[in-house]
Scaffold this motif. Structure first.
Motif, PDB file in Angstrom:
ATOM      1  N   SER A   1       0.827  -1.209   0.000  1.00  0.00           N
ATOM      2  CA  SER A   1       0.000   0.000   0.000  1.00  0.00           C
ATOM      3  C   SER A   1       0.867   1.266   0.000  1.00  0.00           C
ATOM      4  O   SER A   1       2.019   1.248   0.406  1.00  0.00           O
ATOM      5  CB  SER A   1      -0.920   0.015   1.216  1.00  0.00           C
ATOM      6  OG  SER A   1      -0.134   0.139   2.374  1.00  0.00           O
TER       7      SER A   1
ATOM      8  N   LYS B   1     -15.461   2.497   2.877  1.00  0.00           N
ATOM      9  CA  LYS B   1     -15.506   3.595   1.900  1.00  0.00           C
ATOM     10  C   LYS B   1     -16.873   4.277   1.872  1.00  0.00           C
ATOM     11  O   LYS B   1     -17.362   4.672   0.814  1.00  0.00           O
ATOM     12  CB  LYS B   1     -15.178   3.085   0.478  1.00  0.00           C
ATOM     13  CG  LYS B   1     -13.929   2.242   0.391  1.00  0.00           C
ATOM     14  CD  LYS B   1     -12.717   3.075   0.105  1.00  0.00           C
ATOM     15  CE  LYS B   1     -11.486   2.218   0.000  1.00  0.00           C
ATOM     16  NZ  LYS B   1     -10.413   2.601   0.872  1.00  0.00           N
TER      17      LYS B   1
ATOM     18  N   ASP C   1      -5.977   5.691   7.506  1.00  0.00           N
ATOM     19  CA  ASP C   1      -7.174   4.953   7.936  1.00  0.00           C
ATOM     20  C   ASP C   1      -7.123   4.719   9.437  1.00  0.00           C
ATOM     21  O   ASP C   1      -8.066   5.006  10.169  1.00  0.00           O
ATOM     22  CB  ASP C   1      -7.254   3.597   7.217  1.00  0.00           C
ATOM     23  CG  ASP C   1      -7.681   3.767   5.770  1.00  0.00           C
ATOM     24  OD1 ASP C   1      -7.921   4.922   5.369  1.00  0.00           O
ATOM     25  OD2 ASP C   1      -7.753   2.762   5.056  1.00  0.00           O
TER      26      ASP C   1
ATOM     27  N   THR D   1     -13.503   4.266   6.567  1.00  0.00           N
ATOM     28  CA  THR D   1     -12.222   4.012   5.915  1.00  0.00           C
ATOM     29  C   THR D   1     -12.208   2.691   5.160  1.00  0.00           C
ATOM     30  O   THR D   1     -11.780   2.640   4.015  1.00  0.00           O
ATOM     31  CB  THR D   1     -11.077   4.000   6.944  1.00  0.00           C
ATOM     32  OG1 THR D   1     -11.388   3.039   7.954  1.00  0.00           O
ATOM     33  CG2 THR D   1     -10.904   5.350   7.590  1.00  0.00           C
ATOM     34  N   LYS D   2     -12.654   1.632   5.805  1.00  0.00           N
ATOM     35  CA  LYS D   2     -12.581   0.326   5.154  1.00  0.00           C
ATOM     36  C   LYS D   2     -13.806   0.072   4.273  1.00  0.00           C
ATOM     37  O   LYS D   2     -13.714  -0.580   3.240  1.00  0.00           O
ATOM     38  CB  LYS D   2     -12.450  -0.790   6.191  1.00  0.00           C
ATOM     39  CG  LYS D   2     -11.252  -0.634   7.128  1.00  0.00           C
ATOM     40  CD  LYS D   2      -9.911  -0.630   6.395  1.00  0.00           C
ATOM     41  CE  LYS D   2      -8.764  -0.361   7.359  1.00  0.00           C
ATOM     42  NZ  LYS D   2      -7.528   0.020   6.654  1.00  0.00           N
TER      43      LYS D   2
ATOM     44  N   LEU E   1     -14.285   2.664  10.947  1.00  0.00           N
ATOM     45  CA  LEU E   1     -14.128   1.495  10.072  1.00  0.00           C
ATOM     46  C   LEU E   1     -15.086   1.584   8.889  1.00  0.00           C
ATOM     47  O   LEU E   1     -14.713   1.298   7.751  1.00  0.00           O
ATOM     48  CB  LEU E   1     -14.407   0.210  10.858  1.00  0.00           C
ATOM     49  CG  LEU E   1     -13.246  -0.310  11.705  1.00  0.00           C
ATOM     50  CD1 LEU E   1     -13.709  -1.444  12.596  1.00  0.00           C
ATOM     51  CD2 LEU E   1     -12.114  -0.793  10.797  1.00  0.00           C
TER      52      LEU E   1
END
Lengths: 274, 343
Positions: free
Chosen positions: A84, B83, B199, B80-81, B77
């Motif tokens: 990443s 979206k 994140d 960020t994860k 979460l």
């Protein structure tokens, strides 16, 4: 003196990098077409090419902002193709075209420096700007000759575009990353500021002996800086010049070269079409 | 009237913790986090249920803080994860928390009046110190004996707590981790290019923000003597009002200044509301409308003031320029006249 180290191991290796956007639609565009590139320790490579040649995509693939469809990216021998962006950033320093992009405007100069300083470490509960670090930042900032070392507690948002870009350059480099990526980092500045940042780039890269890849639209700049030059077009590296060969180049010669290769290429395309 | 202001300040210090949480998400992370409406109640609910079942109130309040941290992390979460857009992830979490809070409490309201809470404990502790009697005697001596609050315990201890949290807050945002969180809200591209996991930083930031909010909720429940499923409605706006009022009145040049401003703003907000409620035709139900009006005016007035100041400045400059012109003109006239007489 550090330049003598040049020619050691390959710090950046790109193998058969292929990237296509909007695949299978009428807008399909092959941004990188099996690109190979090696940067040895201490290499300073300038990249030129027209809009859409794939320069920015190349930068994004190296920095990890986008992943290639095919091919391998290695930094310092480590395969980072699928690593990443932020993790890879511990090895790669970057300066962006936008002078606003490389610094945090509502934080002070020393706080910005502290964030840059944290590149190599795990960020914990230690004070970001300790006394020791402050004097180190001060000393480092003196290299810019802009007087920023006396304005450590000024908010970065108050600096001019040129000062901010110079600061970005310093922040990207003083932790001595394995690779430095400069993405048209003087393009948004007025000529005199651009000249200053170019000069600083030269000094800093030499001082730390950084392995550098610089994209530019300015052919003269591409000739003045670095020991290697590559020209890109339509996702491919179409021309390369090294050391003496590069030193012998001029803007006119480059343009002629560009025309010659492009002309040939076009005629060969035509031949296929006929 | 003085009593009303006294209780406003008391409550203001507790709500200040929530306002600091909102400051963290809104200003530092630049993340409009609506989880607050839910996590405030989560704090209250967890503390209330634990206290009723006999857990030490300090421990219960600590558990509430943790619950808030968790809720904030989940919002982080989602964003960020998953979206999901910031606003939407907050709203989703807020809605989800409403049901979760009801589950925690088992009913929509848990009374705490008969229980031993943090508030009763610190009041008892304070009484054992005997400071109240001294203050009361002092007040009587200067002739304000008609205004005698029951105890100074809550206001003093809560002020101390708010200040301690403020100092920890200030310190944290000067550490490497804190700086990285601030930079994430300021320029995400930049922080990423310096190898920080934005994140993770956002999740931690939102967790801390909601931990503060839940902490405040737990204390408010114990202060008011109940936890209620609806007590969090509009909490985000109250927090925002505190932040904006504080910034407008006290200024927010840097974090240290801003945190004190936010605490001041939370207290000012309480005072304004309690004064507004004393107006004859306003009712308790008008609270939210009053809040909205306060926020709107706190947002608009500084701009109008700025404009007027600018106008005045321009006028002054114009007048000065005019004066100079006039003087120059006169001078020229005189010299012309001199030339004429010479002729």
């Amino acid at each position: 003196m550090l330049l003598l180290k040049r020619g050691g191991k390959a710090l950046l290796q790109l193998r058969q990098i292929y990237k296509v956007f909007n695949e299978g639609t009428p807008d399909e565009k092959i941004a990188l077409d099996h690109v190979n590139l090696d940067l040895k320790q201490g290499d300073f490579v300038t990249v030129i090419g027209s809009n859409g040649a794939g320069k920015s995509t190349l930068m994004s693939v190296i920095s990890g902002k986008i992943f290639p469809d095919l091919g391998v990216v290695k930094v310092d021998g480590k395969n980072v193709t699928q690593v990443s962006e932020h993790r890879r950033a511990s090895l790669i320093g970057r300066v962006f075209q936008d002078p606003m992009a490389g610094t945090a405007p509502s934080m002070t100069i020393e706080e910005n420096m502290a964030i840059a300083y944290g590149r190599m470490k795990k960020r914990g509960m230690a004070l970001g700007v300790s006394k020791k670090k402050r004097s180190f930042f001060k000393e480092t900032l003196e290299n810019l000759h802009l007087g920023l070392e006396n304005r450590l507690e000024a908010k970065v948002g108050l600096l001019s575009g040129g000062e901010r870009q110079a600061l970005s350059l310093l922040m990207a480099t003083f932790t001595e990353p394995k690779i430095l990526l400069l993405d048209e980092h003087t393009a948004a500045l007025d000529p005199s500021r651009a000249e200053l940042v170019t000069q600083l780039t030269k000094e800093i890269v030499e001082k730390y002996g950084l392995t550098t890849l610089m994209v530019t639209h300015n052919m003269q700049q591409a000739l003045d800086l670095g020991n290697r030059l590559i020209m890109m077009d339509q996702g491919q590296v179409i021309f390369e010049a090294e050391e003496q060969e590069k030193e012998a180049l001029s803007v006119d010669k480059l343009l002629a070269e560009f025309q010659r290769i492009r002309g040939e290429k076009m005629s060969s395309d035509k031949a296929i079409l006929i | 009237m003085p009593t009303a202001i006294f209780t406003s300040v008391e409550a203001g210090f507790i709500y200040a913790l929530m306002a600091l949480g909102v400051y963290l998400s809104f200003r530092i992370l630049d993340f409009p986090d609506l989880t607050v409406d839910g996590s405030f109640v989560t704090g209250a609910a967890v503390a209330a249920v634990l206290i009723v079942s006999g857990v030490n109130p300090f421990l219960a309040t600590g558990a509430a803080l943790l619950a808030g941290f968790l809720a904030g992390c989940i919002t982080g979460l989602l964003h960020t994860k998953g979206k999901i857009n910031p606003l939407l992830s907050g709203i989703l979490m807020m809605i989800a928390l409403y049901s979760i809070n009801l589950r925690i409490m088992g009913k929509s309201n848990v009374p705490l009046l008969a229980e031993e809470t943090v508030i009763t404990k610190i009041t008892d502790f304070w009484k054992s110190l005997g400071i109240d009697d001294g203050i009361q005697a002092g007040l009587a001596a200067i002739g304000v004996s008609n205004f005698i609050p029951k105890t100074w315990a809550v206001i003093m201890i809560m002020m101390l707590l708010a200040l301690v949290i403020k100092f920890v807050f200030d310190w944290f945002f000067k550490t490497d981790l804190g700086l990285a969180i601030r930079a994430t809200g300021d320029n995400e591209t930049m922080v990423k290019s310096f190898s920080a996991d934005t994140d993770f930083l956002k999740i931690i930031g939102l967790g801390l923000s909601n931990a503060l909010v839940a902490f405040s909720g737990a204390l408010i429940a114990q202060y008011n003597g109940f936890s209620d499923a609806g007590m969090g409605i509009g909490m985000i706006i109250i927090g925002l009002a505190s932040v904006i009022i504080g910034e407008a009145v006290f200024g927010a040049k840097n974090i240290i200044r801003a945190t004190i401003a936010v605490i001041g703003g939370a207290i000012l907000y309480r005072i304004i509301v309690s004064l507004a409620l004393r107006v004859e035709f306003l009712e308790t139900g008008d609270m939210k409308l009053i809040t909205a009006c306060i926020v709107v005016s706190a947002l608009i007035f500084p701009k109008i003031l700025d404009k007027q100041r600018e106008k005045k400045r321009r006028k002054k400059r114009l007048a000065r320029a005019q004066e100079k012109d006039d003087a120059a003109f006169e001078e020229r006239g005189q010299s012309l006249a001199a030339v004429k007489t010479d002729l």
